[in-house]
Design a protein around this motif. Sequence first.
Motif, mmCIF file in Angstrom:
data_model
loop_
_atom_site.group_PDB
_atom_site.id
_atom_site.type_symbol
_atom_site.label_atom_id
_atom_site.label_comp_id
_atom_site.label_asym_id
_atom_site.label_seq_id
_atom_site.Cartn_x
_atom_site.Cartn_y
_atom_site.Cartn_z
ATOM 1 N N PRO A 169 -40.287 45.676 -9.884
ATOM 2 C CA PRO A 169 -38.904 46.000 -9.290
ATOM 3 C C PRO A 169 -40.291 48.077 -9.427
ATOM 4 N N SER A 170 -40.243 48.342 -8.130
ATOM 5 C CA SER A 170 -41.426 49.203 -8.096
ATOM 6 C C SER A 170 -40.735 50.576 -7.376
ATOM 7 N N CYS A 171 -39.533 50.519 -6.739
ATOM 8 C CA CYS A 171 -38.976 51.811 -6.358
ATOM 9 C C CYS A 171 -37.845 51.510 -5.523
ATOM 10 N N GLN A 172 -37.058 52.503 -5.725
ATOM 11 C CA GLN A 172 -36.248 52.181 -4.857
ATOM 12 C C GLN A 172 -36.213 52.755 -3.355
ATOM 13 N N LEU A 173 -35.555 52.695 -2.035
ATOM 14 C CA LEU A 173 -35.840 53.159 -0.816
ATOM 15 C C LEU A 173 -34.674 53.713 -0.535
ATOM 16 N N HIS A 174 -34.799 54.694 0.517
ATOM 17 C CA HIS A 174 -32.878 55.117 1.177
ATOM 18 C C HIS A 174 -33.422 54.866 2.273
ATOM 19 N N LYS A 175 -34.393 54.724 3.157
ATOM 20 C CA LYS A 175 -34.704 55.161 4.295
ATOM 21 C C LYS A 175 -35.772 53.964 4.733
ATOM 22 N N VAL A 176 -35.417 53.388 6.318
ATOM 23 C CA VAL A 176 -36.581 52.728 6.882
ATOM 24 C C VAL A 176 -37.169 53.260 8.328
ATOM 25 N N LEU A 177 -37.813 53.255 7.633
ATOM 26 C CA LEU A 177 -38.769 53.960 9.816
ATOM 27 C C LEU A 177 -39.336 52.466 10.612
ATOM 28 N N LYS A 178 -38.384 52.968 11.021
ATOM 29 C CA LYS A 178 -38.228 51.177 12.156
ATOM 30 C C LYS A 178 -39.061 51.745 13.218
ATOM 31 N N PHE A 179 -40.485 51.552 13.655
ATOM 32 C CA PHE A 179 -41.392 51.199 15.120
ATOM 33 C C PHE A 179 -41.912 50.413 15.911
ATOM 34 N N GLU A 201 -30.750 54.647 7.969
ATOM 35 C CA GLU A 201 -30.748 54.078 6.674
ATOM 36 C C GLU A 201 -30.268 53.018 6.135
ATOM 37 N N THR A 202 -30.428 52.780 4.840
ATOM 38 C CA THR A 202 -30.498 51.419 3.611
ATOM 39 C C THR A 202 -28.797 51.581 3.456
ATOM 40 N N ILE A 203 -28.531 50.800 3.576
ATOM 41 C CA ILE A 203 -27.275 50.049 3.238
ATOM 42 C C ILE A 203 -26.935 49.896 1.648
ATOM 43 N N GLY A 204 -26.484 49.995 0.626
ATOM 44 C CA GLY A 204 -26.684 49.376 -0.630
ATOM 45 C C GLY A 204 -27.859 50.063 -1.118
ATOM 46 N N THR A 205 -28.132 49.136 -2.299
ATOM 47 C CA THR A 205 -29.029 49.620 -3.190
ATOM 48 C C THR A 205 -30.075 48.606 -2.553
ATOM 49 N N CYS A 206 -31.326 49.277 -1.963
ATOM 50 C CA CYS A 206 -32.821 48.497 -1.416
ATOM 51 C C CYS A 206 -33.601 48.579 -2.432
ATOM 52 N N ILE A 207 -33.858 48.226 -3.080
ATOM 53 C CA ILE A 207 -35.506 48.270 -4.324
ATOM 54 C C ILE A 207 -36.408 47.191 -3.992
ATOM 55 N N VAL A 208 -37.526 48.065 -3.482
ATOM 56 C CA VAL A 208 -39.028 47.376 -3.387
ATOM 57 C C VAL A 208 -40.058 46.729 -4.748
#
Length: 129
Positions: A108-118, A62-69
């Motif tokens: 700004p393109s979009c806002q993220l709520h999750k990061v998928l780490k591989f 989960e991202t902490i705070g607001t994560c914007i791409v």
Amino acid sequence: MDTNVSSHDHQDQEEYVLLDLDSVSGSLDIPPNAKYVLTGLNTLNPLLIIDDKLKLVGEYEETIGTCIVFTEEDTPVVHEETGPSEVNLFSGTKIIDSSQPPTKQVKPSCQLHKVLKFRIAPDSETQAG
């Protein structure tokens, strides 16, 4: 009946996820045009298979705070000619200055709520480079 409609609407909302390959990029040579299959996005550990041979396992964070791409675009340097029309025949005209390198415009393109780490799957058929 209304509850089903609202929960169905909630499921149709778009959700953006960042695919983070930083932990494997140093040990692998992944070509930019490599074919890939991403499966199991709705599971705890999605799979990413690259070129039918390299298998990576993902884990959501989960991202902490607001994560914007943001996206970045080159924009040419433009000068607008101004002044009285008697003096300047090109008043109100925009001229692209080819002597200046293009500037970068960030949007700004979009806002993220999750990061998928591989990470490399333990049973991956391909060995790290």
